[in-house]
Design a protein around this motif. Structure first.
Motif, PDB file in Angstrom:
ATOM      1  N   SER A  80       0.820  -1.213   0.000  1.00  0.00           N
ATOM      2  CA  SER A  80       0.000   0.000   0.000  1.00  0.00           C
ATOM      3  C   SER A  80       0.852   1.259   0.000  1.00  0.00           C
ATOM      4  O   SER A  80       0.415   2.309  -0.460  1.00  0.00           O
ATOM      5  CB  SER A  80      -0.924   0.009   1.225  1.00  0.00           C
ATOM      6  OG  SER A  80      -1.761  -1.125   1.236  1.00  0.00           O
ATOM      7  N   ALA A  81       2.101   1.155   0.507  1.00  0.00           N
ATOM      8  CA  ALA A  81       2.940   2.340   0.677  1.00  0.00           C
ATOM      9  C   ALA A  81       3.811   2.635  -0.534  1.00  0.00           C
ATOM     10  O   ALA A  81       4.267   3.767  -0.709  1.00  0.00           O
ATOM     11  CB  ALA A  81       3.815   2.181   1.917  1.00  0.00           C
ATOM     12  N   PHE A  82       4.056   1.626  -1.383  1.00  0.00           N
ATOM     13  CA  PHE A  82       4.915   1.832  -2.549  1.00  0.00           C
ATOM     14  C   PHE A  82       4.558   0.788  -3.592  1.00  0.00           C
ATOM     15  O   PHE A  82       3.769  -0.136  -3.343  1.00  0.00           O
ATOM     16  CB  PHE A  82       6.397   1.744  -2.170  1.00  0.00           C
ATOM     17  CG  PHE A  82       6.753   0.515  -1.378  1.00  0.00           C
ATOM     18  CD1 PHE A  82       7.054  -0.689  -2.004  1.00  0.00           C
ATOM     19  CD2 PHE A  82       6.772   0.570   0.016  1.00  0.00           C
ATOM     20  CE1 PHE A  82       7.368  -1.816  -1.275  1.00  0.00           C
ATOM     21  CE2 PHE A  82       7.095  -0.557   0.759  1.00  0.00           C
ATOM     22  CZ  PHE A  82       7.395  -1.759   0.112  1.00  0.00           C
ATOM     23  N   GLU A  83       5.124   0.932  -4.775  1.00  0.00           N
ATOM     24  CA  GLU A  83       4.831   0.029  -5.877  1.00  0.00           C
ATOM     25  C   GLU A  83       5.638  -1.252  -5.740  1.00  0.00           C
ATOM     26  O   GLU A  83       6.845  -1.266  -5.984  1.00  0.00           O
ATOM     27  CB  GLU A  83       5.143   0.711  -7.216  1.00  0.00           C
ATOM     28  CG  GLU A  83       4.207   1.851  -7.579  1.00  0.00           C
ATOM     29  CD  GLU A  83       2.788   1.382  -7.844  1.00  0.00           C
ATOM     30  OE1 GLU A  83       2.627   0.226  -8.286  1.00  0.00           O
ATOM     31  OE2 GLU A  83       1.852   2.157  -7.588  1.00  0.00           O
ATOM     32  N   ALA A  84       4.977  -2.301  -5.326  1.00  0.00           N
ATOM     33  CA  ALA A  84       5.631  -3.603  -5.210  1.00  0.00           C
ATOM     34  C   ALA A  84       4.558  -4.671  -5.093  1.00  0.00           C
ATOM     35  O   ALA A  84       3.499  -4.429  -4.491  1.00  0.00           O
ATOM     36  CB  ALA A  84       6.564  -3.650  -4.003  1.00  0.00           C
ATOM     37  N   GLN A  85       4.820  -5.820  -5.655  1.00  0.00           N
ATOM     38  CA  GLN A  85       3.907  -6.945  -5.536  1.00  0.00           C
ATOM     39  C   GLN A  85       4.683  -8.247  -5.591  1.00  0.00           C
ATOM     40  O   GLN A  85       5.797  -8.306  -6.111  1.00  0.00           O
ATOM     41  CB  GLN A  85       2.834  -6.911  -6.619  1.00  0.00           C
ATOM     42  CG  GLN A  85       3.358  -7.086  -8.040  1.00  0.00           C
ATOM     43  CD  GLN A  85       2.233  -7.035  -9.057  1.00  0.00           C
ATOM     44  OE1 GLN A  85       1.287  -6.261  -8.911  1.00  0.00           O
ATOM     45  NE2 GLN A  85       2.322  -7.863 -10.077  1.00  0.00           N
ATOM     46  N   ALA A  86       4.100  -9.298  -5.026  1.00  0.00           N
ATOM     47  CA  ALA A  86       4.757 -10.604  -4.981  1.00  0.00           C
ATOM     48  C   ALA A  86       3.687 -11.678  -4.864  1.00  0.00           C
ATOM     49  O   ALA A  86       2.550 -11.417  -4.446  1.00  0.00           O
ATOM     50  CB  ALA A  86       5.736 -10.684  -3.813  1.00  0.00           C
TER      51      ALA A  86
END
Length: 530
Positions: free
Chosen positions: A402-408
């Motif tokens: 939610s705080a930055f662009e990242a996914q896994a």
């Protein structure tokens, strides 16, 4: 001469006036014949027995007796003009002394009809009349409600489903006479032409079967992997001599974190040294007695006693060694003395917490370090009870920060067996690989859990679902009318959502820009009218 001329003109003027009068009279007579007898709106009124319709709705007052009815039944009709409000807040209808008040009661119960009877303005016992109420909704078959006496009213058998938007036909029989009343109430409805639909970009689709790969959108939080997190305790009381690690340090398994001076450790090591000395002596005695016994110099009894003493010394020495191993202390004392206790990291990881300082006196059970392996973390979710049926262990999970662009990508590893009393949710857990340390404990995330594909009988576009009052609604289309249909929703794949209840297969609905219809209903001041 002038007088003669004047006398000649007088008869001509009279003739002209008379002719004009005749023409006007004929015009008036023709006009009266063209206009039928009736009310000021031009609706014909007839004494013939009929359903006194007004704008296509039944009349409320007045009746007609047909001479052809042998049983002299009383055929009454009711107007659809706005009914009066009765003593119980319902819609009140009266005719020739008979009164009927219809209410929808929904306090602490499912909505139900309650009907009160009157005769000449006074309450009438509920068993004095039989009543049926028929509801006609847009795009639905008629619903008929029958009533049974209860206390001072008639109670409708069945639930009056939302929305309360329908045409109502009431049939009543009391004292051998039949009565009919009717009205219409509208809720959550708006009319839009084809031109308005095109101007607003509202697309129409048809509800029907679809194949949905179910997904569930949930909020979660990154937590430490408790299976890979260790609280380090000294296991022996002592005085802190040095600290070699701080919070945030990455450590390896077996690395020294701190050094203590412990008298209890000195006692344990002293016990081991004494046991080792006794073992060495017992071994020597055993070997000597064995040789004497084999040479037939010593008695067998002496040999057996020496062997027993040797075995007991072995056991004592091994016991002392195991005690030190359990304490994490080396069996062989260092050159710095028997009291030196080295606190080592039990795993590879990061020091999450440090609660130790030089010179501090520690108890044996005091937690002094917390070390966590952050190569994998947990994502904990609160799953509402209604969604638990969609979860399966091993389901794929897409985690977005939610705080930055990242996914896994991760996997659902656990679903709690208990429902929380406060939030009515169960705890679920996703194991997420974290090789780069990007997913830090405490980070809020959004999680999409994906399940297997399933064929559902009725589905609509996700964009079609709006919130109206406390309902999730889809706006069904019936001609040029759009009406809010409260729906119970099931699985969704982000494009389509299953409709469990509230909309039938084959019904047209507003699939795109349906929020504009909601706005129009809001502007119209949609009421919850009973």
């Amino acid at each position: 001469m002038m007088e003669a001329t004047k006398n000649k003109k007088t008869p001509v003027a009279i003739a002209i006036v008379l002719a004009l009068g005749v023409v006007l009279g004929i015009a008036i007579l023709r006009t009266d014949k063209a206009k039928p007898a009736g009310d000021e709106h031009g609706h014909a009124q007839s004494a013939a027995p009929a359903d006194d319709e007004h704008h296509g709705r039944k009349g409320s007052e007045g009746h007609a007796h047909e001479a052809g009815h042998e049983d002299k039944e009383h055929h009454a009709t009711a107007a659809q003009a706005a009914p009066q409000t009765g003593p119980h807040g319902g819609k009140l209808f009266t005719q020739e002394g008979f009164g009927l008040e219809l209410t929808i009661f929904e306090t602490d119960v499912e909505p139900e009809f309650r009907l009160y009877l009157y005769r000449d303005g006074k309450p009438l016992a509920p068993h004095q009349a039989t009543v049926t109420v028929t509801l006609q909704r847009l795009g639905r078959e008629a619903e008929t409600f029958r009533f049974k006496p209860e206390k001072d009213y008639l109670k409708g058998v069945g639930v009056v489903a939302e929305p309360h938007s329908f045409e109502v036909a009431i049939q009543a029989r009391s004292a051998g006479k039949d009565y009919a009343f009717g009205f219409e109430q509208v809720e959550g409805r708006v009319q839009l032409s084809e031109t308005q639909l095109k101007q607003n970009g509202i697309e129409i689709a048809t509800a029907g079967p679809a194949r949905i790969a179910s997904s569930l959108q949930l909020l979660g939080e990154v937590r430490l992997n408790q299976d890979r997190t260790v609280l380090v305790t000294p296991r022996l009381a002592g005085l802190v001599e040095s600290v070699a690690a701080n919070a945030g340090d990455r450590v390896r398994r077996g690395q020294v974190l701190a050094v203590l001076s412990s008298q209890a450790l000195a006692d344990q090591r002293g016990e081991l040294l004494a046991a080792q000395k006794r073992l060495a002596l017992a071994r020597t005695s055993h070997e000597r007695e064995k040789k004497l016994f084999e040479d037939k110099i010593s008695a067998e009894q002496d040999y057996l006693q020496a062997r027993q003493a040797f075995q007991e010394a072995e056991i004592a020495a091994e016991s002392a060694r195991q005690k030190l191993a359990a304490l994490g202390a080396a069996a062989t004392p260092s050159t710095q003395g028997l009291t030196r206790l080295e606190i080592r990291s039990p795993i590879d990881g990061v020091v999450i917490e440090k609660k130790i300082s030089v010179g501090e006196a520690l108890k044996e059970d005091a937690p002094i370090f917390q070390v966590a392996d952050l190569s994998s973390v947990w994502v904990e979710l609160a799953v509402p009870a209604r969604d638990l049926g969609q979860l399966a262990i091993g389901a794929s999970a897409l985690v977005k920060a939610s705080a930055f662009e990242a996914q896994a990508q991760g996997r659902l590893s656990y679903v709690g067996a208990l429902i929380g009393e406060q939030n009515r949710s169960a705890v679920a857990r996703v194991v997420l690989p974290n090789p780069k340390g990007l997913w830090r404990p405490g980070l809020p995330v959004q999680v999409t859990l994906k399940g297997d594909e399933a064929q559902v009988p009725v589905a609509v576009a996700v964009d079609a679902v709006q919130t109206l009052r406390a309902w999730s609604v889809v706006f069904g289309r019936y001609g040029q009318q759009f009406e809010a249909r409260p729906v119970e929703l099931g699985r969704s794949d982000g494009r389509f959502v299953e409709v469990i209840k509230g909309l039938n297969a084959g019904e047209a609905y507003a699939a795109r820009n349906s929020f504009l219809i909601k706005a129009d209903i809001g502007k119209a001041g949609a009421e919850h009218d009973h």
